[in-house]
Design a protein around this motif. Structure first.
Motif, PDB file in Angstrom:
ATOM      1  N   GLU A 223       1.065  -1.522   0.006  1.00 43.89           N
ATOM      2  CA  GLU A 223       0.174  -0.264  -0.007  1.00 43.89           C
ATOM      3  C   GLU A 223       1.051   1.221   0.138  1.00 43.89           C
ATOM      4  N   GLY A 224       0.600   2.207  -0.770  1.00 42.43           N
ATOM      5  CA  GLY A 224       1.734   3.223  -1.196  1.00 42.43           C
ATOM      6  C   GLY A 224       3.107   3.326  -1.754  1.00 42.43           C
ATOM      7  N   ILE A 225       3.249   2.006  -1.584  1.00 46.90           N
ATOM      8  CA  ILE A 225       4.462   1.300  -2.828  1.00 46.90           C
ATOM      9  C   ILE A 225       4.102   0.732  -4.048  1.00 46.90           C
ATOM     10  N   SER A 226       4.330   0.967  -5.167  1.00 50.45           N
ATOM     11  CA  SER A 226       4.399   0.168  -6.365  1.00 50.45           C
ATOM     12  C   SER A 226       5.697   0.495  -7.100  1.00 50.45           C
ATOM     13  N   LEU A 227       5.993  -1.114  -7.875  1.00 54.59           N
ATOM     14  CA  LEU A 227       7.096  -1.138  -8.360  1.00 54.59           C
ATOM     15  C   LEU A 227       7.562  -0.968  -9.561  1.00 54.59           C
ATOM     16  N   GLN A 228       8.360  -0.624 -10.464  1.00 54.91           N
ATOM     17  CA  GLN A 228       8.610  -0.914 -11.755  1.00 54.91           C
ATOM     18  C   GLN A 228       9.900  -1.552 -11.987  1.00 54.91           C
ATOM     19  N   VAL A 229      10.019  -2.505 -12.465  1.00 55.98           N
ATOM     20  CA  VAL A 229      11.358  -3.423 -13.068  1.00 55.98           C
ATOM     21  C   VAL A 229      12.161  -3.058 -13.611  1.00 55.98           C
ATOM     22  N   ASN A 230      13.857  -2.617 -13.565  1.00 56.35           N
ATOM     23  CA  ASN A 230      14.243  -2.678 -14.802  1.00 56.35           C
ATOM     24  C   ASN A 230      15.353  -2.709 -14.738  1.00 56.35           C
ATOM     25  N   GLN A 231      15.623  -4.522 -13.819  1.00 55.08           N
ATOM     26  CA  GLN A 231      16.808  -4.830 -14.422  1.00 55.08           C
ATOM     27  C   GLN A 231      16.393  -6.625 -13.661  1.00 55.08           C
ATOM     28  N   LEU A 232      16.905  -7.310 -14.208  1.00 54.63           N
ATOM     29  CA  LEU A 232      16.188  -9.158 -14.525  1.00 54.63           C
ATOM     30  C   LEU A 232      17.373  -9.518 -14.045  1.00 54.63           C
ATOM     31  N   THR A 240      16.159 -12.688  -9.595  1.00 60.51           N
ATOM     32  CA  THR A 240      16.126 -11.067  -9.210  1.00 60.51           C
ATOM     33  C   THR A 240      15.973 -10.529  -9.603  1.00 60.51           C
ATOM     34  N   LEU A 241      14.944  -9.311  -9.344  1.00 64.62           N
ATOM     35  CA  LEU A 241      14.262  -7.854  -9.653  1.00 64.62           C
ATOM     36  C   LEU A 241      14.152  -6.571  -9.606  1.00 64.62           C
ATOM     37  N   GLN A 242      15.542  -6.105 -10.041  1.00 59.90           N
ATOM     38  CA  GLN A 242      15.807  -4.972  -9.606  1.00 59.90           C
ATOM     39  C   GLN A 242      14.757  -3.897  -9.934  1.00 59.90           C
ATOM     40  N   ALA A 243      14.486  -3.266  -9.193  1.00 58.27           N
ATOM     41  CA  ALA A 243      12.912  -2.468  -9.677  1.00 58.27           C
ATOM     42  C   ALA A 243      13.464  -0.668  -8.510  1.00 58.27           C
ATOM     43  N   GLU A 244      12.363   0.175  -9.471  1.00 56.67           N
ATOM     44  CA  GLU A 244      12.306   1.938  -9.011  1.00 56.67           C
ATOM     45  C   GLU A 244      10.882   1.475  -8.204  1.00 56.67           C
ATOM     46  N   ALA A 245      10.803   2.306  -6.932  1.00 57.80           N
ATOM     47  CA  ALA A 245       9.850   1.550  -6.764  1.00 57.80           C
ATOM     48  C   ALA A 245       8.983   3.520  -6.051  1.00 57.80           C
ATOM     49  N   ASP A 246       8.179   4.101  -6.776  1.00 61.36           N
ATOM     50  CA  ASP A 246       7.308   5.264  -6.705  1.00 61.36           C
ATOM     51  C   ASP A 246       6.306   5.033  -5.358  1.00 61.36           C
ATOM     52  N   VAL A 247       7.095   5.310  -4.426  1.00 59.61           N
ATOM     53  CA  VAL A 247       6.532   5.635  -2.879  1.00 59.61           C
ATOM     54  C   VAL A 247       5.699   6.670  -2.470  1.00 59.61           C
ATOM     55  N   GLU A 248       4.509   6.869  -2.414  1.00 60.40           N
ATOM     56  CA  GLU A 248       3.693   7.894  -2.269  1.00 60.40           C
ATOM     57  C   GLU A 248       3.044   7.437  -0.793  1.00 60.40           C
ATOM     58  N   GLN A 249       3.470   6.859   0.100  1.00 57.01           N
ATOM     59  CA  GLN A 249       2.947   6.744   1.852  1.00 57.01           C
ATOM     60  C   GLN A 249       3.873   5.304   1.896  1.00 57.01           C
ATOM     61  N   ILE A 250       4.162   5.746   3.327  1.00 59.22           N
ATOM     62  CA  ILE A 250       5.378   4.613   3.433  1.00 59.22           C
ATOM     63  C   ILE A 250       3.976   3.485   4.440  1.00 59.22           C
ATOM     64  N   PRO A 251       3.948   2.521   4.600  1.00 57.03           N
ATOM     65  CA  PRO A 251       3.122   2.303   5.449  1.00 57.03           C
ATOM     66  C   PRO A 251       3.647   1.620   7.249  1.00 57.03           C
ATOM     67  N   SER A 252       2.291   2.732   7.871  1.00 57.16           N
ATOM     68  CA  SER A 252       3.053   2.346   9.624  1.00 57.16           C
ATOM     69  C   SER A 252       2.002   2.486  10.626  1.00 57.16           C
TER      70      SER A 252
END
Length: 253
Positions: A223-232, A240-252
């Motif tokens: 929740e609040g974190i979506s991943l986009q793979v840039n290397q496999l 192993t999936l290397q990804a960039e994450a878009d973080v709108e909210q850090i779950p707490s």
């Protein structure tokens, strides 16, 4: 600052651990490390947030052997800290790594959830009618054996029941996983059958689509974190999936 976390950091670390754990069905180990100091917190500044997890099971029985997310220069609402939360004042980027083992992917293929519910969509296998040996027949997957033999390839060996005749067919092939253009899924290219024959192009496509469905990175979004793979990286026994994450909210908590 000292290596050991201060009281504010400890509170936030625990809050994020609780928030993340609430989104997971199982957690073997989860460690959150927030780097900042009291003065920076007052001004809404966090130097770094590192999330490391092992044996994390998402809904749908999807398991990650390892998850690591690293963020730097995070801007937060300082008032939220008083309530033990991290409320971002603006989205941030992060680096992420997801490790899936051969066993993890097999677990997903053969899980009761996938068998009973997940196969029902048009791209999936359960009760699809496809052409096998020139005949339109209903198929039911009995077992899928997914392997990571190395050489940058994956291998599938599936037992498929043909409902109308009651016979079982074996489908075996290897392929090269590739990141899709949108960075959200992994597709299989360069399919090779080795010594076996292709009994049905439609059945092969259905298995390839199912693999992509399981390896869809959206399955591993928090929740609040979506991943986009840039290397496999494909190694013996693990992916192993290397990804960039878009973080709108850090779950707490």
């Amino acid at each position: 600052m000292a290596d050991s976390p201060g009281l504010g950091e400890q509170t936030l670390n625990k809050a994020v651990e609780i928030g993340l754990s609430s989104q997971l069905d199982e957690v073997e180990n989860l460690d959150v490390n927030i780097k900042t100091d009291a003065l920076k917190l007052v001004h809404g500044q966090v130097d770094a947030v590192t999330i490391e997890g092992e044996g994390l099971v998402m809904q749908k029985d999807l398991r990650m052997e390892e998850l690591e997310i690293q963020m730097t220069s995070v801007a937060i609402n300082p008032m939220s800290v008083a309530f033990g939360k991290i409320e971002l004042t603006k989205p941030t980027k992060a680096n992420a790594q997801v490790v899936l083992t051969e066993a993890d992917i097999n677990r997903a293929f053969n899980s009761e959830y996938v068998r009973c519910l997940g196969w029902a969509t048009p791209t999936q296998l359960q009760s699809q009618k496809i052409h096998v040996n020139g005949q339109l027949t209903t198929i039911q997957p009995q077992h899928v054996d997914f392997r990571l033999p190395g050489d940058g390839k994956v291998a599938l060996n599936a037992t498929i029941k043909l409902v109308e005749t009651g016979e079982n067919q074996q489908v075996a092939f290897s392929a090269v996983p590739q990141i899709s253009a949108n960075g959200k899924t992994v597709s299989l290219e360069n399919v090779e059958y080795g010594e076996s024959e292709e009994i049905s192009p439609e059945l092969t496509k259905a298995l390839i689509d199912q693999t992509s469905e399981i390896l869809n990175l959206s399955n591993f979004d928090l929740e609040g974190i979506s991943l986009q793979v840039n290397q496999l990286k494909v190694e013996v026994g693990k992916l192993t999936l290397q990804a960039e994450a878009d973080v709108e909210q850090i779950p707490s908590a």
